[in-house]
Design a protein around this motif. Structure first.
Motif, PDB file in Angstrom:
ATOM      1  N   GLU A   1      22.106  56.353  48.496  1.00  0.00           N
ATOM      2  CA  GLU A   1      22.743  56.176  47.191  1.00  0.00           C
ATOM      3  C   GLU A   1      22.047  55.061  46.412  1.00  0.00           C
ATOM      4  OE1 GLU A   1      27.143  56.640  46.415  1.00  0.00           O
ATOM      5  OE2 GLU A   1      26.950  54.461  46.407  1.00  0.00           O
ATOM      6  N   TYR A   2      21.921  55.283  45.110  1.00  0.00           N
ATOM      7  CA  TYR A   2      21.335  54.311  44.192  1.00  0.00           C
ATOM      8  C   TYR A   2      22.374  53.962  43.143  1.00  0.00           C
ATOM      9  CZ  TYR A   2      16.995  56.131  46.166  1.00  0.00           C
ATOM     10  OH  TYR A   2      15.995  56.523  47.025  1.00  0.00           O
ATOM     11  N   LEU A   3      22.457  52.689  42.764  1.00  0.00           N
ATOM     12  CA  LEU A   3      23.389  52.245  41.734  1.00  0.00           C
ATOM     13  C   LEU A   3      22.618  51.815  40.500  1.00  0.00           C
ATOM     14  CD1 LEU A   3      25.932  50.088  43.758  1.00  0.00           C
ATOM     15  CD2 LEU A   3      26.258  52.386  42.869  1.00  0.00           C
ATOM     16  N   PHE A   4      23.139  52.185  39.329  1.00  0.00           N
ATOM     17  CA  PHE A   4      22.500  51.863  38.061  1.00  0.00           C
ATOM     18  C   PHE A   4      23.524  51.362  37.060  1.00  0.00           C
ATOM     19  CE2 PHE A   4      19.958  55.146  40.031  1.00  0.00           C
ATOM     20  CZ  PHE A   4      18.675  54.651  39.910  1.00  0.00           C
ATOM     21  N   ASP A   5      23.098  50.400  36.251  1.00  0.00           N
ATOM     22  CA  ASP A   5      23.860  50.002  35.063  1.00  0.00           C
ATOM     23  C   ASP A   5      23.273  50.811  33.921  1.00  0.00           C
ATOM     24  OD1 ASP A   5      24.783  48.871  32.692  1.00  0.00           O
ATOM     25  OD2 ASP A   5      24.750  46.841  33.475  1.00  0.00           O
ATOM     26  N   VAL A   6      24.037  51.797  33.483  1.00  0.00           N
ATOM     27  CA  VAL A   6      23.589  52.695  32.422  1.00  0.00           C
ATOM     28  C   VAL A   6      24.281  52.260  31.131  1.00  0.00           C
ATOM     29  CG1 VAL A   6      23.415  55.094  31.654  1.00  0.00           C
ATOM     30  CG2 VAL A   6      23.241  54.554  34.092  1.00  0.00           C
ATOM     31  N   PHE A   7      23.692  51.254  30.478  1.00  0.00           N
ATOM     32  CA  PHE A   7      24.205  50.730  29.209  1.00  0.00           C
ATOM     33  C   PHE A   7      25.683  50.343  29.305  1.00  0.00           C
ATOM     34  CE2 PHE A   7      20.803  53.845  28.219  1.00  0.00           C
ATOM     35  CZ  PHE A   7      19.836  52.931  27.872  1.00  0.00           C
TER      36      PHE A   7
ATOM     37  N   HIS B   1      19.846  57.265  26.082  1.00  0.00           N
ATOM     38  CA  HIS B   1      19.240  56.241  25.232  1.00  0.00           C
ATOM     39  C   HIS B   1      20.039  55.949  23.966  1.00  0.00           C
ATOM     40  CE1 HIS B   1      17.567  59.921  23.437  1.00  0.00           C
ATOM     41  NE2 HIS B   1      17.571  59.226  22.320  1.00  0.00           N
ATOM     42  N   GLU B   2      20.887  56.890  23.522  1.00  0.00           N
ATOM     43  CA  GLU B   2      21.704  56.651  22.330  1.00  0.00           C
ATOM     44  C   GLU B   2      22.731  55.538  22.549  1.00  0.00           C
ATOM     45  OE1 GLU B   2      21.868  59.700  23.903  1.00  0.00           O
ATOM     46  OE2 GLU B   2      20.492  60.876  22.684  1.00  0.00           O
ATOM     47  N   ASP B   3      23.040  55.234  23.815  1.00  0.00           N
ATOM     48  CA  ASP B   3      24.037  54.212  24.142  1.00  0.00           C
ATOM     49  C   ASP B   3      23.438  52.807  24.253  1.00  0.00           C
ATOM     50  OD1 ASP B   3      25.982  56.208  24.266  1.00  0.00           O
ATOM     51  OD2 ASP B   3      25.663  56.539  26.405  1.00  0.00           O
ATOM     52  N   ALA B   4      22.131  52.681  24.046  1.00  0.00           N
ATOM     53  CA  ALA B   4      21.470  51.376  24.149  1.00  0.00           C
ATOM     54  C   ALA B   4      21.984  50.429  23.070  1.00  0.00           C
ATOM     55  CB  ALA B   4      19.963  51.537  24.014  1.00  0.00           C
ATOM     56  N   THR B   5      22.045  49.149  23.413  1.00  0.00           N
ATOM     57  CA  THR B   5      22.451  48.098  22.478  1.00  0.00           C
ATOM     58  C   THR B   5      21.461  46.944  22.621  1.00  0.00           C
ATOM     59  OG1 THR B   5      23.862  46.943  24.073  1.00  0.00           O
ATOM     60  CG2 THR B   5      24.910  48.690  22.770  1.00  0.00           C
ATOM     61  N   PRO B   6      21.462  46.007  21.684  1.00  0.00           N
ATOM     62  CA  PRO B   6      20.565  44.853  21.833  1.00  0.00           C
ATOM     63  C   PRO B   6      20.810  44.062  23.128  1.00  0.00           C
ATOM     64  CG  PRO B   6      21.337  44.984  19.586  1.00  0.00           C
ATOM     65  CD  PRO B   6      22.116  46.008  20.360  1.00  0.00           C
ATOM     66  N   SER B   7      22.049  44.007  23.571  1.00  0.00           N
ATOM     67  CA  SER B   7      22.335  43.285  24.811  1.00  0.00           C
ATOM     68  C   SER B   7      22.084  44.122  26.066  1.00  0.00           C
ATOM     69  CB  SER B   7      23.773  42.772  24.813  1.00  0.00           C
ATOM     70  OG  SER B   7      24.675  43.852  24.784  1.00  0.00           O
ATOM     71  N   ARG B   8      22.018  45.448  25.904  1.00  0.00           N
ATOM     72  CA  ARG B   8      21.724  46.360  27.022  1.00  0.00           C
ATOM     73  C   ARG B   8      20.683  47.371  26.556  1.00  0.00           C
ATOM     74  NH1 ARG B   8      27.733  46.201  28.317  1.00  0.00           N
ATOM     75  NH2 ARG B   8      27.798  45.055  30.240  1.00  0.00           N
ATOM     76  N   PRO B   9      19.410  46.954  26.518  1.00  0.00           N
ATOM     77  CA  PRO B   9      18.376  47.806  25.938  1.00  0.00           C
ATOM     78  C   PRO B   9      17.856  48.907  26.858  1.00  0.00           C
ATOM     79  CG  PRO B   9      17.423  45.738  26.601  1.00  0.00           C
ATOM     80  CD  PRO B   9      18.913  45.628  26.828  1.00  0.00           C
ATOM     81  N   CYS B  10      18.143  48.813  28.184  1.00  0.00           N
ATOM     82  CA  CYS B  10      17.620  49.825  29.082  1.00  0.00           C
ATOM     83  C   CYS B  10      18.499  49.944  30.322  1.00  0.00           C
ATOM     84  CB  CYS B  10      16.187  49.504  29.494  1.00  0.00           C
ATOM     85  SG  CYS B  10      16.013  47.948  30.348  1.00  0.00           S
ATOM     86  N   VAL B  11      18.295  51.006  31.052  1.00  0.00           N
ATOM     87  CA  VAL B  11      18.991  51.234  32.322  1.00  0.00           C
ATOM     88  C   VAL B  11      18.357  50.337  33.378  1.00  0.00           C
ATOM     89  CG1 VAL B  11      19.391  52.930  34.151  1.00  0.00           C
ATOM     90  CG2 VAL B  11      19.637  53.596  31.752  1.00  0.00           C
ATOM     91  N   THR B  12      19.200  49.710  34.196  1.00  0.00           N
ATOM     92  CA  THR B  12      18.678  48.875  35.282  1.00  0.00           C
ATOM     93  C   THR B  12      19.271  49.315  36.611  1.00  0.00           C
ATOM     94  OG1 THR B  12      20.421  47.230  34.912  1.00  0.00           O
ATOM     95  CG2 THR B  12      18.308  46.847  33.832  1.00  0.00           C
ATOM     96  N   GLN B  13      18.446  49.268  37.632  1.00  0.00           N
ATOM     97  CA  GLN B  13      18.928  49.585  38.977  1.00  0.00           C
ATOM     98  C   GLN B  13      19.604  48.349  39.551  1.00  0.00           C
ATOM     99  OE1 GLN B  13      16.064  51.352  41.602  1.00  0.00           O
ATOM    100  NE2 GLN B  13      17.544  51.550  43.248  1.00  0.00           N
TER     101      GLN B  13
END
Length: 72
Positions: free
Chosen positions: A4-10, A59-71
């Motif tokens: 299993e992999y965990l991601f912060d998706v915006f 990518h439509e959910d990106a914000t200046p404080s969360r610009p990309c998905v991170t593992q």
């Protein structure tokens, strides 16, 4: 390879797990519950491509404080 992999998706925590057919995604709630995500990840996506795939998908959910998905 982890199961299993965990991601912060915006701002949403998504778990992506392996299964017999490829990948299955779950949205993790703040109370610790998980529910099946309402999107599919094709089996041809490699483990090291998961973050980029999720970033492209949401990518439509990106914000200046969360610009990309991170593992996580």
């Amino acid at each position: 390879m982890p199961d299993e992999y965990l991601f912060d998706v915006f701002g949403r925590i998504i778990a992506v797990a392996t299964n017999n057919d490829g990948w299955v995604a779950f949205q993790l709630g703040q109370e610790g519950k998980r529910r099946r995500a309402e999107f599919e990840i094709p089996s041809f996506v490699a483990a090291d491509e998961l973050a980029q795939y999720l970033d492209d998908l949401f990518h439509e959910d990106a914000t200046p404080s969360r610009p990309c998905v991170t593992q996580l």
